[in-house]
Every structure is written in C-alpha cells, then in structure tokens.
Design a protein around this motif. Structure first.
Motif, PDB file in Angstrom:
ATOM      1  N   LEU A 191      22.775  20.729  73.676  1.00 55.96           N
ATOM      2  CA  LEU A 191      23.799  19.920  73.014  1.00 55.96           C
ATOM      3  C   LEU A 191      24.879  20.734  72.310  1.00 55.96           C
ATOM      4  CD1 LEU A 191      23.999  16.597  72.137  1.00 55.96           C
ATOM      5  CD2 LEU A 191      24.004  17.818  70.000  1.00 55.96           C
ATOM      6  N   PRO A 192      24.536  21.714  71.447  1.00 52.52           N
ATOM      7  CA  PRO A 192      25.616  22.443  70.759  1.00 52.52           C
ATOM      8  C   PRO A 192      26.554  23.134  71.745  1.00 52.52           C
ATOM      9  CG  PRO A 192      23.509  22.901  69.752  1.00 52.52           C
ATOM     10  CD  PRO A 192      23.213  22.148  70.995  1.00 52.52           C
ATOM     11  N   ASP A 202      32.145  26.785  63.556  1.00 52.09           N
ATOM     12  CA  ASP A 202      32.992  25.964  64.423  1.00 52.09           C
ATOM     13  C   ASP A 202      32.791  24.496  64.063  1.00 52.09           C
ATOM     14  OD1 ASP A 202      34.087  24.505  66.448  1.00 52.09           O
ATOM     15  OD2 ASP A 202      33.492  25.899  68.035  1.00 52.09           O
ATOM     16  N   ILE A 203      33.881  23.791  63.755  1.00 51.01           N
ATOM     17  CA  ILE A 203      33.751  22.404  63.298  1.00 51.01           C
ATOM     18  C   ILE A 203      33.021  21.553  64.321  1.00 51.01           C
ATOM     19  CG2 ILE A 203      35.041  20.316  62.732  1.00 51.01           C
ATOM     20  CD1 ILE A 203      37.047  21.923  61.359  1.00 51.01           C
ATOM     21  N   ALA A 209      38.768  13.510  65.426  1.00 54.44           N
ATOM     22  CA  ALA A 209      39.513  14.267  64.425  1.00 54.44           C
ATOM     23  C   ALA A 209      39.388  15.764  64.665  1.00 54.44           C
ATOM     24  CB  ALA A 209      39.009  13.910  63.037  1.00 54.44           C
ATOM     25  N   ALA A 210      38.159  16.211  65.001  1.00 55.50           N
ATOM     26  CA  ALA A 210      37.958  17.650  65.221  1.00 55.50           C
ATOM     27  C   ALA A 210      38.763  18.131  66.420  1.00 55.50           C
ATOM     28  CB  ALA A 210      36.477  17.940  65.441  1.00 55.50           C
ATOM     29  N   PHE A 252      36.234  26.547  60.338  1.00 57.55           N
ATOM     30  CA  PHE A 252      36.672  25.890  59.097  1.00 57.55           C
ATOM     31  C   PHE A 252      37.115  26.889  58.045  1.00 57.55           C
ATOM     32  CE2 PHE A 252      32.281  26.724  57.953  1.00 57.55           C
ATOM     33  CZ  PHE A 252      32.355  26.990  56.591  1.00 57.55           C
ATOM     34  N   ARG A 253      36.681  28.162  58.183  1.00 57.03           N
ATOM     35  CA  ARG A 253      37.075  29.149  57.175  1.00 57.03           C
ATOM     36  C   ARG A 253      38.548  29.513  57.291  1.00 57.03           C
ATOM     37  NH1 ARG A 253      32.581  33.285  58.906  1.00 57.03           N
ATOM     38  NH2 ARG A 253      33.569  32.637  60.839  1.00 57.03           N
ATOM     39  N   ALA A 254      39.110  29.276  58.473  1.00 59.73           N
ATOM     40  CA  ALA A 254      40.508  29.642  58.684  1.00 59.73           C
ATOM     41  C   ALA A 254      41.450  28.482  58.380  1.00 59.73           C
ATOM     42  CB  ALA A 254      40.708  30.106  60.117  1.00 59.73           C
TER      43      ALA A 254
END
Lengths: 472, 471
Positions: free
Chosen positions: B229-230, B293-294, B341-342, B354-356
C-alpha cells in the motif's frame, strides 16, 4: 420426417469426410496451379464447410461410423469444429508470412487429415496414423521455411519419430486385451492382475502422447522448437498439434484404458503439477517473448492435464473447455508475436512501448495474457474455474492448492510483458497486416464473448464429454 | 420499483465505451457525466429506501453459468448499500476533480469508469462468482491506473500491487470453490450459503475462513500484508490514490464482514483477529511517524484506520459491524479528500515533503483548509462521520472483548498527533511561506466542498443510514 433428418445427418457426415479429403487434394493441386490467393480461398471454403457441417452434426447428438475409420458423435464434432476454426486462422497467417506457401499448404493438407483423423478416430490405428500424419508434415513445414530452421525441424522430427514408435509399441501391447484395436474398452480381464503388459502399454501411451501434449518430462524440446520454428508453425503447434494430443489422450485413457483409471489418475496428478511448475517457473526468467510463451503454453498444458487427473465426466468437460479457450488465446498471441518478429521485435525489452506503436495489438495481447492468468470475465477464467472445481469435486484439495499457486506465480511474467508494452511513450506507429488483424480480432472476440457468456461453450463441452463416456 | 443496479451498471458500461471513443479533451467530461449519473441513481436508491423503510434490492439478469445456477444477480443490504453510495460519490469526485493537470485524461477516465463498474458490481453482488468477477476487474483496472498514470518508480509499485492483489484473489477463488462443494446444497448464492453454512464441518470452515481472511487482510490491508500500500500510494496519481484508498480497501472490509457471515465457525478466531488488528494499528501508527512524504503519511493512516475497522468487524456484534461499515463510509470520504489535497499540494509546490512546505494556508487557502478538515475527518473529530464510526466500533469492542481491547484507540491518537504536527509545520505555519505557482481549478474546489459536505452530512445526520441497521 425422422427418415429425412436421418438421411441428412448421414449425408452431412460423408460431406465432412469428403471435405477433409478435398482439403488434401486442394493442397496437392495448389502445387500445379501455383496461385496463392486461389488456394487460400479454396482451402478456407473447404474448412468452412467442415466447420459448418461439424456444428450441424454435433447438434444431432447421435453417432455413426464412416468408412470404418472415423466416428461421428458430439465429441469428435466438437473438436473438428474447433480445429477447423484454428486451421482457418493458421492458414490465413501462413498465406501471408510463409516463404513457400504452396508447399506449406500441401503439407497442411496432410496435417489436417491427421488432425481430423484423431479427432474422429474410431480405432487405435487411426490415432497412430493421425500422429504420424501430424508430426512429419509439421517437421517439414519448419524445414521448408529456410536453413536456419533446420535445427528445430530435426529436433521435432527425431523426437516425434520416437514418440510415434512408442505409441505403435503401446498399441501392439493392447492386442491381447481388446478386440482388434477398436476404440472400445479393453475386455474385463485387462486388469493389472492379468500382467504388467497392460500397465506398460498405459505408460507408453502416456509417454508418447505427453510428447505431443508437451507434458513434463517429455517437453524439453518444446521451447527450442517453438522458438526455432517460424511463427505460424509455432501457432499451429501450440494451438492445434498439442490439443490433438490431448484429444488422443481422452480417447485412449477415458475410453480404452478406463479400467486403469486409478493408475493414470494418480500419474496425471503428478504430471500436471510438475508440468505447471516447470512451465511457470522457467517462464519467469525468459527474455525472449516466443520462448516465454512456449513455457507459458507448457504451464497451460499442465492445467489441462488436471482434468484428466480427475477421470470424471466433469473433469473431461473442464479440460475440453480449457482446450478450446487456450487454442484461441495462444493462436492470437502467436499471431502478434509472429508479426512483431517479422519486424525484428523479439525480446521483452523490444516490446517496450508497443501500445504506442499499435494499441490494438497491445490491448489484444494484454487481454490474452489476462485470460491466461485466469482473470474474469475472460474465457480463461471460466476454463480454470471449471478445472479447479472439477478437482475439488473429486476431493483433491492439495492438488487444487498447487494449481491455484501456479495460477498466481504466472502473474509475474505476464505482468512483466504487460508493463513493458505500456511503458516508454513516443514510438512511431506500426500497422499490422490484414491477416494478423483478422486473426487477432477473431481470437479477441472469442476470448471476451465466451468469457462473458460462457454457457454455450460450456454446454457444448459437456455434451462432448458426455458422448465420449457414452461411447464406452 | 426500478432496476437500480442494472441501470447503474448499464450507465457505467456505456460511459466506459463513450469515454474510450470520444477524443482526449471530452473524455473527462464523459467520465464526470456518467459517474455523476451513477451517483444520482445511488441517491435514488437512498430516497426509495427512505420512503419504503428498508433497503431491499434484488435483481436477476441473464445466466452466466447454468450448471452452477450462477447468473448476473445483484442484491443490496444496508451494509453494501452504504459502501456503494460512498463508492459512487468518491468515483464522481475523482473523475470530476482528481486530474486538474489534464494528464492523459482519456486513459484515466476509462479506468475510473471501469473501476467504478467493478465497485458497484462487487458491493451489489448476490453470489460469490459475481463478487470474484468484479473484484478482479477492479484490481486490473487499478493496476493499469497505477502503472499508466503513476510517477517515476511506478513499475516496481505496480508489480507489487498486482502480485499481492492476485494472490488475494486466488485465495478468494479457492475459498469460494471450497464453500461451494462443502455447502450441503452446493450453491454460490451468498444468502443460501449463509443459511446452510453451519452444516459445513468445522475444520473445513476454518480452512475457508483462513483463506478468506488471508485474501481480505491483504486487500484491507492489515499488518503482515500491508507492504504494497505505501509504495502504491507514493507512485499513484491523485486519482489512483483516491480510488485505491477510498474504494479498493473497502472491498476487503466488506469481504471481511461477509466472511463472518459465510463461515460462522470463524468466530473462534475473532479474538486473534482483534489482536492482529490492534497490533497492526499500532505498527502503522509508529511506521507513520518516520515518514516525510505527505502521501505516504496519508497511506499509513489508511492502514491505521482499516485496522481499527477490522477490530470492529472482529468484535462480531451489531455495534462493531455497524461501526465498521460507517467508519468505512467515512474513511472513504476523508481519505479521498486528503489525497485530493495532497495531490494538489504535490502539483502546486512540486514537493510532497512536509518539512519543505510552509504556510500552505496562506498561499492556497482552500487546499489548506481541506487538508485540515480531512485530518479532522480521518481522526474522528465529533461532527464528522468518522466519529460516529469510531464510537460505534469501540462500543462494540468493549462489549465483545474487554476494556483492554480499546487500547488501539491510542494508535488513532498517535497517528492523529503526528498528523497535527505535520499540518502545523506545513499548512498552518506562516513563517517563510512557500510560494505556489498555480491557482486551484474550479472543479477541484467543487470536489473539496462536496467531500466536506458529505463528511459533515453523514456526521451530523447519521440516522439517515443508521436507522436501517437492525439492532
């Protein structure tokens, strides 16, 4: 009224046998008039006559004997119909791609005689004749196509000769037990207690026919010959010759040797499992597409053999259904492979971006492969479903589990080909020729329509297997 | 009464053909039109059920295999109807607003329609052959969705996906065939099997249960079988992710509910299944915390939520099952919204780490708020539909097992905490706002608002569906 229909029925039977002879005559005549197109039309028309008459005859659900050699009943008519359709397709492919179509068509006439003889066989001698008539012309067909094919032809010829010899020996061994080679059950004293000879005969029959049916361990020649032969002959070997050997297996094991069903059932359980694993595991590492499909067709032969392992009417029905299904899947597949091979596209890497060259061919090949995996609603699913249920019905749960595992393993290499076809965009278009497109379209139509509405083919194969057991 | 299911399937078949035939530019409109029509028919069933007081649809069509008495027959009960309704809505929004970058529209439109066809057929199937048939059609459609429309590393992800899913479908096929032969009346009909299955010998029931559970746990996915899945989500397009998490995982959930009905002796193992679900929830929650990674983070929340749903199913009482169904409905909307949204964030900022990312709420207001509400919806904040589902699930779990069985609630808490941390860093922070380059298309905003509407609609008015569940 009854009389009229009876006369019609008998006439149709003779018309069909005459048509088979006419096909051979037309093949020989084509060497004289040397007109490719004319011969294609004539032979296709004759094959259509055979197709129509066998479909008509199978609807009668009766049996009668023609010329003491052939017998007309639903089982034989099912296979004459199937093989005439398959021969139509192969003939069409060869007319465009064969370097020497006229010689090919003469050989095809002989081959067709053998194919129909086995489908309609009334005695073991007919089957023996048929086997010879198939093996030798096929080897010659390969040889005629050019010098580079001689290796494959020799392999097929030598091994085929051995197989036919084994078969002849087996036939002679049955003589003490049965009335004059007729396709009837051996007399009741043909049990194992009466001697090891009958068991030896059984083993020799299985060995000889396993050679043509490409069952393990007699299938080591298959990948070499399939890869080495020109594509249309490969399509014929995988689509017709192999299936004919299965027909002979049904006739011999289910009719003649049925008193030994315990023996051949357990033999076929082992053979089927080994064949499936061999085909699937080796196919996983192939890079040449033709070789990959050679191994895949070996694995499919293993699935078909599952039905023989049950030795029940339902199992035979399932096998018959899967034979019909696989004939169309593999002929369609090899038609595409043949076309691409002529453009020098041979390995999985070369198949990259096929979708952007010709999306119809890529779509069709995808459907054929999904059908071979057994994805519904395609015809391969119905075939596998029938086979699996038939072996569960007789209680072979472990065998079913192994078959299911094999079905799963095969996903890997089929998916590899599918992925390669749909990768790498921006390739220039490539158009297939008419014979390729027609063949693909017919096979694709069969795979999808018979997958969505399998009932007609299911009842036809049920009728065929029922009549095979009735003749006993 | 109208032949609702037939109408839906016919609409989708026509739609698939239409989208395949028309030219590239019109195919997305076709997909939106036909999925929209299907959604309207699904609402028609809802209205009809509200008027008559019960969901009771049964339709028979042409024979498939006479020998096995299998035909194209369909039925709906409230469990399958809830999922069907969700599937049609999510498919519509996927077709409408999932592909605002207009990339390979024709392929995606055809595949969305084909996948919705399989989802509708599967949830409405009245016999196991139809269930299997539509299952495989869905898997193949999503395989192509992943492979044709995915990003750089899609080859690996698609191969993983198809291998896992075909393994699941083969286990399923084996179990179906065993059920047929060991049910005294030899039937593929779901209702007939449910009536007769107590007569099957217990050991066979256990075998069938293990096979079915194996198939559905792979599909859901739950801990040992979740590996596909991921990867699949990281590589899939926005539309692929929405369908994958929103609908495909529900095939497994619905199948799991069916499993306990088909093989009642499986009840013996419900405790173990609950334990597995609890472990899986915590495992996924911890695995979630190492991701940046979102899309991958959201993918892991799917595993957390599906594990909680499995816990509800394993509790085997009306609260657990109802809760699981409702949670699946809610999760379908929530996860589709998050992926929408992602995907939009990934497209606008060409980065999903998300850190960026900083201050999305400033540079793209609607996406920011959608992300926020999506996280509310998945973590089960009151007034969202997931809240109702979670409350019911844990009521059921409390009744069936012990108070310790409610510990997996903390996994939801952990996952939620990390999600709020992520959102706080990337969406809500207003320091050094990352500048976006694109504006959001109108149909995407429509998609956001529709999903938001349904999340709150089913959260505020749960009785619309819950009334049909018998207590």
């Amino acid at each position: 009224m009854v009389l009229y229909s009876q006369i019609y029925f008998l006439t149709m039977g003779y018309v069909m046998v005459a048509a088979v002879a006419a096909l051979l005559a037309a093949g020989v005549l084509s060497l004289l008039h040397k007109n490719k197109r004319l011969h294609l039309i004539i032979s296709s028309a004759i094959l259509l006559v055979i197709l129509v008459s066998s479909l008509t005859l199978s609807a009668y659900n009766q049996s009668f004997i023609v010329l003491n050699l052939f017998i007309v009943y639903p089982f034989s008519m099912f296979f004459t119909a199937l093989f005439s359709m398959a021969l139509l397709l192969v003939n069409m492919l060869a007319s465009e791609y064969s370097t020497d179509y006229l010689s090919f068509s003469m050989l095809l006439g002989f081959s067709a005689l053998g194919i129909f003889a086995i489908a309609m066989a009334n005695s073991l001698i007919t089957i023996l004749l048929g086997l010879e008539l198939i093996t030798v012309p096929t080897a010659l067909m390969i040889m005629l196509s050019g010098k580079k094919f001689i290796e494959a032809a020799m392999k097929l010829f030598v091994l085929g000769a051995v197989a036919v010899a084994a078969f002849a020996f087996a036939v002679s061994l049955t003589l003490p037990y049965g009335p004059q080679f007729a396709l009837t059950p051996l007399s009741s004293n043909a049990s194992v207690s009466s001697g090891y000879l009958i068991v030896l005969a059984l083993l020799l029959f299985i060995a000889a026919l396993s050679f043509d049916a490409s069952l393990f361990p007699f299938n080591l020649w298959v990948p070499d010959v399939y890869t080495g032969a020109p594509g249309y002959v490969t399509a014929m070997m995988a689509g017709i010759n192999k299936k004919v050997a299965f027909v002979a297996l049904f006739e011999i094991l289910i009719v003649v040797m049925y008193s030994l069903s315990g023996y051949f059932s357990s033999a076929f359980q082992v053979i089927a499992v080994l064949t499936m694993f061999f085909g699937n595991l080796v196919a996983m590492v192939q890079v040449n597409i033709k070789r990959l499909f050679a191994y895949s067709s070996i694995a499919q032969a293993g699935f078909i053999a599952l039905g023989i392992a049950t030795a029940t009417q339902y199992g035979i029905e399932a096998s018959i259904f899967q034979i019909a299904a696989h004939t169309f899947m593999i002929i369609g597949t090899f038609a595409i492979v043949l076309w691409l091979e002529s453009k020098n596209i041979k390995t999985i890497q070369d198949y990259n971006g096929l979708n952007y060259r010709n999306s119809f061919a890529a779509f069709a090949l995808t459907i054929f492969m999904l059908s071979m995996i057994g994805v519904p609603p395609l015809v391969g699913f119905v075939g596998k479903f029938l086979l699996f249920t038939s072996i569960i019905q007789v209680g072979f749960i472990l065998l079913t589990a192994l078959a299911v595992i094999n079905s799963f393993i095969s996903v890997y290499y089929y998916a590899k080909v599918i992925m390669s076809m749909y990768s790498k965009r921006d390739k220039e278009r490539m158009d297939a020729t008419w014979s390729i497109n027609t063949t693909i379209a017919i096979c694709l139509g069969f795979v999808i329509v018979m997958g969505l509405f399998p009932q007609s083919l299911m009842s036809a194969s049920a009728l065929a297997s029922g009549s095979l057991l009735l003749i006993r | 009464m109208l032949p609702f299911i037939g109408m839906m399937l016919l609409t989708l078949i026509i739609g698939t053909i239409a989208a395949a035939v028309v030219d590239e530019g019109r195919s997305r409109r076709m997909a939106a039109l036909f999925t929209g029509l299907t959604m309207i028919i699904a609402f028609g069933i809802l209205v009809y059920s509200l008027i008559t007081g019960s969901v009771n649809v049964h339709e028979d069509y042409i024979y498939y295999m006479v020998q096995f008495a299998v035909d194209f027959n369909f039925q709906l009960n409230i469990i399958s109807f809830s999922l069907l309704l969700m599937a049609t809505i999510v498919s519509f929004i996927t077709a409408l607003s999932g592909n605002t970058e207009h990339e390979r529209e024709k392929t995606s439109s055809v595949l969305i329609l084909l996948f919705e066809l399989s989802a509708v057929g599967l949830f409405a199937s009245a016999n196991l052959i139809m269930f299997f048939l539509f299952w495989d059609v869905g898997v193949v459609a999503l395989f192509f969705m992943l492979y044709l429309l995915g990003s750089a590393n899609r080859r690996h992800a698609a191969m993983k996906f198809i291998v896992y899913e075909i393994l699941a479908s083969m286990l399923l096929l084996f179990a179906i065939m065993l059920l047929y032969f060991y049910t005294p009346v030899h039937s593929f009909d779901i209702n007939t099997i449910i009536q007769n299955s107590p007569l099957i010998p217990t050991s066979t029931q256990w075998l069938v249960f293990f096979l079915l559970a194996g198939a559905f746990l792979i599909n859901m996915p739950v801990f040992p079988a979740h590996l596909w899945l991921p990867d699949a989500h990281t590589e899939a397009s926005t539309q692929g992710s929405m369908l994958l998490s929103g609908i495909l995982t529900k095939f497994g959930g619905y199948g799991m509910i069916l499993t306990f009905l088909l093989v009642p002796s499986g009840y013996t193992f419900s405790g173990f299944l609950g334990l597995l679900a609890g472990f899986s929830a915590f495992y996924a929650a911890f695995a979630l915390m190492t991701q940046h990674d979102i899309k991958r983070i959201i993918a892991y929340t799917t595993i957390v939520e599906m594990s909680i749903i499995l816990l509800g199913i394993a509790s085997q009482n009306v609260y657990g099952t109802t809760g699981a169904t409702y949670a699946m409905l809610a999760h379908g909307f929530g996860i589709a919204m998050l992926f929408l949204a992602a995907g939009s964030i990934g497209y606008m900022f060409s980065d999903r780490d998300f850190r960026a990312l900083r201050g999305i709420i400033k540079s793209s207001v609607s996406t920011g708020y959608t992300m926020l509400i999506g996280i509310f919806a998945t973590t089960g904040v009151p007034l969202t539909a997931a809240f109702i589902g979670d409350v019911l699930i844990f009521t059921g779990v409390l009744k069936a097992f012990s108070v310790y069985a409610t510990i997996p609630l903390f996994s939801l808490l952990l996952a939620g905490a990390y999600l709020y941390y992520v959102i706080n860093k990337s969406v809500l922070s207003t320091k050094d706002v990352t500048q976006n380059v694109e504006y959001i298309a109108r149909e995407q905003k429509l998609g956001y608002s529709m999903l938001m509407f349904f999340i709150f609609f089913f959260g505020v008015l749960p009785f619309i569906l819950l009334n049909f569940f018998s207590v």
